[in-house]
Structure formats: structure tokens, C-alpha cells
Write a protein that holds these residues in place. Structure first.
Motif, PDB file in Angstrom:
ATOM      1  N   TYR A 121      79.437  19.881  88.566  1.00 40.17           N
ATOM      2  CA  TYR A 121      79.540  18.504  88.940  1.00 40.17           C
ATOM      3  C   TYR A 121      80.273  17.752  87.760  1.00 40.17           C
ATOM      4  O   TYR A 121      80.570  18.315  86.591  1.00 40.17           O
ATOM      5  CB  TYR A 121      78.148  17.791  89.144  1.00 40.17           C
ATOM      6  CG  TYR A 121      77.317  17.761  87.892  1.00 40.17           C
ATOM      7  CD1 TYR A 121      77.445  16.811  86.873  1.00 40.17           C
ATOM      8  CD2 TYR A 121      76.307  18.928  87.666  1.00 40.17           C
ATOM      9  CE1 TYR A 121      76.606  16.962  85.913  1.00 40.17           C
ATOM     10  CE2 TYR A 121      75.893  18.788  86.481  1.00 40.17           C
ATOM     11  CZ  TYR A 121      75.848  17.880  85.470  1.00 40.17           C
ATOM     12  OH  TYR A 121      75.143  17.916  84.427  1.00 40.17           O
ATOM     13  N   THR A 171      79.930  16.849  92.751  1.00 43.70           N
ATOM     14  CA  THR A 171      79.927  18.423  92.938  1.00 43.70           C
ATOM     15  C   THR A 171      81.307  18.849  92.803  1.00 43.70           C
ATOM     16  O   THR A 171      82.388  18.108  93.064  1.00 43.70           O
ATOM     17  CB  THR A 171      79.110  18.983  94.066  1.00 43.70           C
ATOM     18  OG1 THR A 171      79.886  18.567  95.412  1.00 43.70           O
ATOM     19  CG2 THR A 171      77.990  18.592  94.132  1.00 43.70           C
ATOM     20  N   LEU A 195      81.232  17.113  93.242  1.00 46.14           N
ATOM     21  CA  LEU A 195      80.582  18.402  92.731  1.00 46.14           C
ATOM     22  C   LEU A 195      81.596  18.998  92.347  1.00 46.14           C
ATOM     23  O   LEU A 195      82.479  20.006  93.187  1.00 46.14           O
ATOM     24  CB  LEU A 195      79.926  19.028  94.148  1.00 46.14           C
ATOM     25  CG  LEU A 195      78.621  18.223  94.448  1.00 46.14           C
ATOM     26  CD1 LEU A 195      78.074  18.773  95.562  1.00 46.14           C
ATOM     27  CD2 LEU A 195      77.609  18.110  93.215  1.00 46.14           C
TER      28      LEU A 195
END
Length: 508
Positions: free
Chosen positions: A287, A121, A4
Motif C-alpha cells: 500500500y 493498496t 493498495l
């Protein structure tokens, strides 16, 4: 949650875009038709992998390639005929080379290096949940007209979003899709603005629109809910406020449901196409596409990943969708001649390598037309973790920085937003900066509904405030070591691009 947004991306400068466009599947088909033996269809002695097969978009070619896929030992999961991308599963270890030799196939490759399991992410560090006692303390500091926890939201004030909401909170005709690990639409701050009809679960490459399919599988999949709250948490007397509290937000899940939370290419292709076909105006992409931090065009598998995702995001742009993505948390100069990549592939055994970010692409961040976002802290300085690079960063926004301490009740320099199960918590990262930009873009789209993606990007840059490069050495974490060098001027530089977005100026 390593995927992410610890990433980066290339500039939208003309030479870069042209080189990317010329290098991908816009070239003639890869090969003449090599014959496929009957035994190819029966071989299944390798790991069951997922592939993307990219072709021309005419029906005859796609039908022919589908037959060749079966003959080469593959099975079609779904075909996105409008962009010429076919998602395939195969256990034949020779499937990739065989299908690349088929007439009409422009690129093809495995999207993972580990076998499919039964059913990335860019936040920096784990979430810190706000306890009930801490929330009560913050609520006592709320001023008239503020949400209960807004006193801790220094980020809204930093870009004038608190004042902008009084003028124009955004239109319910505008939707921002959060392409992520899932969004908890039952959260009281998200539920008023959630669009179920524009939400889906795209894991595996095929959209599942079963009601609730977009929700996170557990509380550890919190990233998307945090992002959604930053964009559009309602001003409803509960919790926090979003940058654009009057617009709608949807959730498109692309992360694997296990603890890895990997974002595979076929899932992201599905998400961009689904968003475009369901009238989404803006997508938020905090991400990078796994398993490669950088996808190098001289590798056939990585080339196919770039090709497939690029086709999907360009399709979304053509349908009127602006795609916004995070620059990454590696504190890398993305305009450098070379960068170290020690994490790829991240779904099996990484092999350290050195890559040229001008020819090896962080996807979707470095794709043409995508808005790339760097992160700032409460002082307006670049966050210590944020990647940067002149000609790479388009705009900047608050993403938090634990070394830049605000004068707020919690004294926390990270970003406060929503978490699953009706909770709230702090996170930092370019993952958190990106939704601020997506929120401002939603305000601009609300004011200028005729504006397409290219115009919205120009408007984002025009209303931004650029502090210029630091006058002295940049030491982001205060350890006495120069951490980064900013290149450029007050109009355009490597730390902020065109500047820090300004919500108030956007609505005025």
C-alpha cells in the motif's frame, strides 16, 4: 482500492538516506514557544482533522507538548512516547501552525485533507473469484503431493517455493504481519498458521486487540487475505499453498472500514509500533500512505507524515523487524528527475502537480531500510504495470501479468490466492509481488534466526536470480510502444534490482 500499491520508492543509496535523515525530525525543535491564547482551546469552527505531532522522546518534552496540544484546541488520541509521535484530533483550523510553534515540537501536520468520518493498496484491477467448477477443473490437474489448486500457482514454481517447502517450509517461530485491509483468519488455508496474539486493528492510530478486530469488514476488503495466503497458506490438502507454509502470519488492519479503504498515517504508525512490540519479524506493506502519493518535505503537513511513519518503521527495524513494501503499479521510472502526481490528495479534491521523487517520498516505500519490490510475470519479464528504477528497486518477485500467459489449467497470468469467505481468486500487482519477498524473507529468517533486518536484506539480494535488462525494447502490453527503459547490468538494474528472489536457494 486505489491505494493498495500503485506506488513507488527511492533507493537505499547512502546519499538518499542521508538526505532523508537530515531533512526530518532529527533536526532541532521547530520553534521557540509562541504563546497560546486561552481562546485557542475553545475554537472549533473548522473540520475535525487528525494530526501527527512529532517531538523529542524525553518525558518532560512530551508532557509539555501534551499540555500545549490541549491549549491549542487539540485532543490526544494516543502518544507513542518511545518514538515521540502523538496522534491528535482537532477542529481548530489553526491547530497545525500553532502547535508547530511550540517548543519541543519537531514537526506536526494534518494527516488528511477531509474531515474525520464516523467510525491504498497496490493491486491492479479487481479480483477474479475462482468458481467451484473452475476450482474442480484445476484440482483434476494437481500432481501427487500438490495442493488442490497448486497447478494454477505458476508463481511458486517460478521461484522454487514448491521445492523449498519439501526442504524447509519455515519456522513457526517466525511471523509475518500483513499490514493491510484486514485478514480473514477463519479461512481454512490461513487458520492453521494465524497468530491472533500478534494481530490488531490500528485504524485511527490506537490498537484494538479485541478478538477478531483484525478481520475485514466485508468481502470487498479482500486484499489482505489474498496477501496473507500468498505468504503462508498451509500445505494442508486444502486450496493453495503459500511461499512459506510453515511460518505464522498475522493481520494488522490499517484501512478505513468504508469503501475508500484509505491508509492514513496514524494507522500505519500504530501498525509498525504494534508489530515491533509484539515480536513480529517481517511486515508486508502492499500500500501507500494516504492521502499523498508523494509526501514533499517542503510542505509542513507532508513533512510531518514522513517524519512520523519513518520514526515508526525505524523503531520496528531497531526491534528486529524487516519491512517489505511494493514499488507501485504506475510503470514509473522512480529514478526520474520528475514524475506527475495527479491523484493527490486522494481524500478530497486532487490537485495535479509535478514532483521530484528524490525529495518527495512515497511512504513507507521510500523510507530507509525498507525493501522495495517490483513485479514480474510468468516469463520473468517485468510486469507491464510495475514501477521500476535503478537504485530504487531492491528485488523483484512474481506479481502477475495478464499479458504473460502461463501453461496452467486456468491460463491466468495473475496470482491465485485466498479470499474472504473461504474463496480463492486471482489478482495482479506489486501488491502480489511483495508477499512473495516477505515469504522468502521468512524462510531466510527461519534458517538464520540470528539475522537482523539489514542482514536479511543482504541475504535476499544474494540469493536472487537477475536476468539482466531486456536485450531489446520493452513493450509490456504488446501495443508496439516502448513502455519503459531498463538501466543497469546483470548485477543490479532498474527492472529487477538485485534480481528475482529464489525460495529454493534461500533454504539451501
Amino acid at each position: 482500492m486505489a491505494h493498495l500499491r500503485s506506488r513507488r520508492r527511492l533507493a537505499l543509496a547512502v546519499p538518499v538516506v542521508l538526505s532523508l535523515t537530515a531533512s526530518l525530525g532529527f533536526l532541532p525543535g521547530a520553534a521557540s514557544a509562541a504563546p497560546l491564547t486561552a481562546s485557542a482551546a475553545t475554537r472549533a469552527d473548522g473540520p475535525n482533522l487528525a494530526y501527527v505531532v512529532n517531538t523529542r522522546t524525553d518525558h518532560r518534552t512530551i508532557a509539555s507538548v501534551k499540555k500545549a496540544i490541549a491549549a491549542a484546541g487539540g485532543s490526544v488520541v494516543i502518544a507513542y512516547e518511545q518514538i515521540g509521535v502523538i496522534v491528535v484530533h482537532s477542529a481548530d483550523p489553526d491547530f497545525g501552525p500553532r502547535i508547530r510553534a511550540v517548543r519541543g515540537v519537531q514537526s506536526a501536520g494534518a494527516t488528511r485533507t477531509a474531515p474525520l468520518a464516523a467510525a491504498g493498496t497496490t493491486d491492479e484491477g479487481a479480483a477474479q473469484v475462482l468458481s467451484a467448477a473452475e476450482a474442480a477443473k484445476v484440482s483434476r490437474s494437481a500432481a501427487a503431493g500438490q495442493e488442490p489448486l497448486e497447478a494454477d500457482q505458476w508463481d511458486l514454481r517460478a521461484i522454487g517455493a514448491d521445492k523449498a517447502a519439501r526442504t524447509d517450509p519455515g519456522s513457526r517461530k517466525v511471523t509475518v504481519a500483513v499490514i493491510d485491509v484486514g485478514v480473514d483468519d477463519t479461512h481454512p488455508d490461513i487458520a492453521p498458521n494465524f497468530s491472533a496474539s500478534q494481530s490488531a486493528n490500528c485504524v485511527g492510530g490506537k490498537p484494538d486487540t479485541t478478538y477478531g478486530a483484525w478481520r475485514p469488514v466485508d468481502a470487498d476488503h479482500y486484499h489482505g487475505t489474498h496477501v496473507a495466503g500468498e505468504i503462508a497458506a498451509a500445505r494442508n490438502g486444502v486450496g493453495v499453498a503459500g511461499v512459506a507454509p510453515g511460518v505464522k502470519v498475522s493481520g494488522i488492519t490499517v484501512a478505513e472500514p468504508d469503501s475508500t479503504q484509505l491508509f492514513y498515517p496514524e494507522s500505519v504508525v500504530c501498525a509498525f509500533v504494534f508489530a515491533a512490540d509484539h515480536g513480529v519479524e517481517i511486515t508486508n506493506n502492499s500500500y501507500y500512505v494516504d492521502p499523498w502519493l508523494y509526501n514533499c518535505l517542503d510542505d509542513p503537513d507532508q513533512r510531518a507524515i514522513v517524519d512520523a511513519v519513518n520514526r515508526a518503521q525505524l523503531y520496528a527495524q531497531r526491534k528486529g523487524t524487516l519491512n517489505v513494501a511494493a514499488a507501485g503499479n504506475s510503470n514509473d521510472d522512480l529514478d526520474a528527475d520528475a514524475l506527475a502526481d495527479a491523484s493527490s490528495p486522494d481524500d478530497s479534491t486532487p490537485v495535479p502537480r509535478t514532483v521530484d521523487p528524490h525529495t518527495c517520498f512515497d511512504v513507507p516505500t521510500q523510507l530507509p531500510g525498507v525493501v522495495t519490490v517490483s513485479s514480474t510475470g510468468v516469463t520473468g519479464a517485468k510486469s507491464y504495470f510495475s514501477s521500476y528504477g535503478k537504485g530504487v528497486i531492491d528485488v523483484a518477485a512474481p506479481g502477475g501479468d495478464r499479458f504473460q500467459i502461463p501453461d496452467t489449467p486456468s491460463k491466468d497470468g495473475r496470482i491465485l490466492s485466498t479470499l474472504p469467505n473461504n474463496q480463492y481468486g486471482f489478482l495482479q500487482g506489486t501488491s502480489m509481488a511483495t508477499p512473495h519477498v516477505a515469504g522468502v524473507a521468512a524462510l531466510l529468517k527461519s534458517k538464520y534466526p540470528w539475522a537482523g533486518p539489514a542482514t536479511l536484506q543482504k541475504l535476499l539480494k544474494a540469493e536472487a536470480d537477475n536476468p539482466g535488462c531486456p536485450t531489446g525494447p520493452y513493450d509490456g502490453n504488446g501495443d508496439g510502444v516502448v513502455d519503459a527503459t531498463c538501466v543497469g547490468n546483470k548485477h543490479l538494474n532498474g527492472f529487477y534490482g538485485a534480481g528475482i528472489v529464489n525460495a529454493l536457494r534461500a533454504v539451501r
